[in-house]
Write a protein that holds these residues in place. Sequence first.
Motif, PDB file in Angstrom:
ATOM      1  N   UNK A  32      16.704 -10.975  11.967  1.00 55.35           N
ATOM      2  CA  UNK A  32      15.189 -10.588  11.332  1.00 55.35           C
ATOM      3  C   UNK A  32      14.683  -9.650  11.783  1.00 55.35           C
ATOM      4  N   UNK A  33      14.986  -8.987  12.930  1.00 54.67           N
ATOM      5  CA  UNK A  33      14.388  -8.038  13.664  1.00 54.67           C
ATOM      6  C   UNK A  33      14.785  -6.624  12.512  1.00 54.67           C
ATOM      7  N   UNK A  34      15.919  -6.671  11.928  1.00 48.25           N
ATOM      8  CA  UNK A  34      16.007  -5.608  11.031  1.00 48.25           C
ATOM      9  C   UNK A  34      14.806  -5.448   9.868  1.00 48.25           C
ATOM     10  N   UNK A  35      13.937  -6.504   9.959  1.00 53.21           N
ATOM     11  CA  UNK A  35      12.999  -6.466   8.961  1.00 53.21           C
ATOM     12  C   UNK A  35      11.340  -5.880   9.556  1.00 53.21           C
ATOM     13  N   UNK A  36      11.641  -5.262  10.753  1.00 58.77           N
ATOM     14  CA  UNK A  36      10.371  -5.048  11.496  1.00 58.77           C
ATOM     15  C   UNK A  36       9.340  -4.119  10.631  1.00 58.77           C
ATOM     16  N   UNK A  37      10.029  -2.942   9.972  1.00 59.16           N
ATOM     17  CA  UNK A  37       9.220  -2.125   9.221  1.00 59.16           C
ATOM     18  C   UNK A  37       8.322  -2.880   8.027  1.00 59.16           C
ATOM     19  N   UNK A  38       9.237  -4.003   7.275  1.00 62.30           N
ATOM     20  CA  UNK A  38       8.653  -4.442   6.432  1.00 62.30           C
ATOM     21  C   UNK A  38       7.525  -5.383   7.052  1.00 62.30           C
ATOM     22  N   UNK A  39       7.985  -5.807   7.882  1.00 61.92           N
ATOM     23  CA  UNK A  39       6.721  -6.747   8.513  1.00 61.92           C
ATOM     24  C   UNK A  39       5.633  -6.020   8.861  1.00 61.92           C
ATOM     25  N   UNK A  40       5.737  -5.001   9.513  1.00 63.40           N
ATOM     26  CA  UNK A  40       4.551  -4.211   9.967  1.00 63.40           C
ATOM     27  C   UNK A  40       3.600  -3.737   8.619  1.00 63.40           C
ATOM     28  N   UNK A  41       4.384  -3.247   7.775  1.00 66.15           N
ATOM     29  CA  UNK A  41       3.904  -2.587   6.406  1.00 66.15           C
ATOM     30  C   UNK A  41       3.035  -3.798   5.765  1.00 66.15           C
ATOM     31  N   UNK A  42       3.476  -5.071   5.709  1.00 66.91           N
ATOM     32  CA  UNK A  42       2.771  -6.258   5.253  1.00 66.91           C
ATOM     33  C   UNK A  42       1.411  -6.646   5.993  1.00 66.91           C
ATOM     34  N   UNK A  43       1.594  -6.527   7.113  1.00 67.68           N
ATOM     35  CA  UNK A  43       0.570  -6.619   8.140  1.00 67.68           C
ATOM     36  C   UNK A  43      -0.664  -5.591   7.916  1.00 67.68           C
ATOM     37  N   UNK A  44      -0.333  -4.390   7.895  1.00 72.49           N
ATOM     38  CA  UNK A  44      -1.323  -3.590   7.622  1.00 72.49           C
ATOM     39  C   UNK A  44      -2.080  -3.805   6.257  1.00 72.49           C
ATOM     40  N   UNK A  45      -1.246  -4.037   5.227  1.00 73.98           N
ATOM     41  CA  UNK A  45      -2.111  -4.094   4.170  1.00 73.98           C
ATOM     42  C   UNK A  45      -2.708  -5.647   3.980  1.00 73.98           C
ATOM     43  N   UNK A  46      -2.469  -6.688   4.768  1.00 73.71           N
ATOM     44  CA  UNK A  46      -3.081  -7.772   4.894  1.00 73.71           C
ATOM     45  C   UNK A  46      -4.580  -7.716   5.672  1.00 73.71           C
ATOM     46  N   UNK A  47      -4.291  -6.711   6.709  1.00 73.38           N
ATOM     47  CA  UNK A  47      -5.531  -6.484   7.413  1.00 73.38           C
ATOM     48  C   UNK A  47      -6.559  -5.850   6.689  1.00 73.38           C
ATOM     49  N   UNK A  48      -6.084  -4.873   5.873  1.00 72.73           N
ATOM     50  CA  UNK A  48      -7.046  -4.322   4.884  1.00 72.73           C
ATOM     51  C   UNK A  48      -7.957  -5.380   3.908  1.00 72.73           C
ATOM     52  N   UNK A  49      -7.019  -6.293   3.547  1.00 70.66           N
ATOM     53  CA  UNK A  49      -7.684  -7.180   2.390  1.00 70.66           C
ATOM     54  C   UNK A  49      -8.565  -8.328   3.251  1.00 70.66           C
ATOM     55  N   UNK A  50      -8.219  -8.539   4.729  1.00 67.56           N
ATOM     56  CA  UNK A  50      -9.053  -9.378   5.502  1.00 67.56           C
ATOM     57  C   UNK A  50     -10.529  -9.063   5.811  1.00 67.56           C
ATOM     58  N   UNK A  51     -10.256  -7.531   6.109  1.00 63.38           N
ATOM     59  CA  UNK A  51     -11.493  -6.471   6.173  1.00 63.38           C
ATOM     60  C   UNK A  51     -12.408  -6.627   4.829  1.00 63.38           C
ATOM     61  N   UNK A  52     -11.841  -6.366   3.720  1.00 58.36           N
ATOM     62  CA  UNK A  52     -12.450  -6.620   2.397  1.00 58.36           C
ATOM     63  C   UNK A  52     -13.215  -7.946   2.200  1.00 58.36           C
TER      64      UNK A  52
END
Length: 483
Positions: A32-52
Amino acid sequence: MEKSSKLWGDEGRFSCGLNSDLSQLNNSLQVDKRLYREDICGSLAYAEVLCDAEIISSDEFKTIKEGLNIVLDDWNSHKIQLRDNDEDIHSVNERRLIEIVGDVGRKLHTGRSRNDQVVLDMKLWMKKSVIEIVEDIKCLIKVFIRKAEDKIKVIMPGYTHLQRAQPVRFSHWLLAHGFFLESDCDRLKQLLERVDVMPLGSGALAGNPFKINRDKLAKLLGFSKITNNSMNAVSDRDFVGNLMKNVSDLIFLNTNIFQVEFNFIATLISTHLSRLSEDLILFNTKEFNFIKLSGEFATGSSLMPQKFNPDCLELVRGLTGGILGQLTNILVTLKGLPFTYNKDLQSDKQSMFFVFDNIKLSLKVISGVVESMEILDENCWNALSYDMLATDVAYYLVRKGVAFRDAHHSASKLVDYASQHCIELCKLPLPVMKTINEKFIDDVHDIWSFTKSVEQYQATGGTSMESVRNQIAYLKDYVERGN
C-alpha cells in the motif's frame, strides 16, 4: 517479540509487544505504499475541514499542511525512510508528519479511522487509474482503425467452429474486436460514476462526531457525492469488483463493490484481449499465414533455429487466468465477512494493483503487435474457397422467390454433389444445378465472386465496404469524444 509504537497503542494489554510472525503478516506497507500520494492528498483535505470545524487552529492547519507537503516531497524524491514498526502507508505518513511538525501532527487523525482512510485512498487511486486504462483502450482502438482503413479491401475467410464459413473483410474481423473494447470502455466509465462517492468522514463505522463538512471535503478531493451510510462506506470494496448499477443499491456492502467491479471489468477486458491473441496466434501460423508478426514481438527457440514464436500473445492470453483469479479472490474474501471492516480486506490492494498493472501492460503489448504486424493480403485471398459461397447460393434462390428453408436444402444438395464428384461448387454445370432446383438460370454464375459476396451485406453492421467504413467512422467518433 518486537516492541514498538503503533497507531493503535503499545501499552496495557499490548505491552508485551507484537509477535514477530504476526507483525510480518499484519504489515501491508510493501503493497500500500503505492498509495502515498492519495493518502497525503486525503490528509491535506481532512486537515482543512478539521480547521473549519475548529478542531485545530489556522496556525496548526498551516503547520500540518507544510509538514504533509514535506512528507510528499520525501516520497517523490525517494528520501522516505521506512522503519520495521511501520505497519502501512497511513502509519508511515503520520509518523513522518509528527517527526517534522511535532505533537500538532497527532491531531490530524481526530475523528478519522484507517477504515475510512484506506477506502478513500483506494478510490482516489482508482479514479485516476481507470481513466488511464480508458485512454489505453482508446489508443488500441485507434490502432485497429488505422489497420482497418489500410486493409479495407482485403477479404479473408470468416470462421465458425474454427471452420471456414463466409467471406468477410479483414477490417470487419478486426473491428469486431474493437467493438468489444468499446463496451469495456463504457463499463469503466460507469464504474467511475460509482467510485466518485467520497467515504472520508465515516470514521471506523459510526461516523464522525466533530461536525466536519463532508460536502466540502468531497469538493476538495474531487468527488461529486458523499456516502450516505458510514457502515456502508468503510466496508465497501465492491468498486474493486461488483456489478451494481447504483451506489445506493446496497446500503452495507458498498465498500468492496468498486474493487470487485474493477476486477470484473478487467477480467472482461483481459478475456477480450485473450480471444484476440488466440486469433492472431492462429493467423500467424504457417497453416493460416494471414499475418506476420514483427520480430520485436516474437521470440526464438533455444533448440530449433527456425522457430518464430508469438510469445507476447501467449503471455497476454495466459494473464487472463491470473486476472480472473483475482476477481475470484476478492469475491470469496467478501462472501462471508460480517459487518463492517475486517482485516481480511488488507489483501484487496494487492489484487487491485496486480490487475491494473497487467491490464495496462497487456493493452500496450497488443497495441504494439497490431500496429507492427504485416497483413499478408494475398494469403488471405487465397484462403477463400467457393464452398464458402453456399449461403449465397441459397440467397440467390430466395431472390428468385424460393422459401429460405427450401433454398437452403437445394444449396446443401449442390454442396453434396460437388463434393461427391470432386468438382468446385462454382464449376457445376447449369443442367446439373437445374435438376436440383429449376430456379437456377444463367445468372447464377454471377454469384461466384467473393467481392460481390461481401458487398451484399449492406445492412448496418455488415461486411460490405460501406458498412465497414461506417463502423470505422463510428469508432473514430467514439475515441475522439472527451467523455
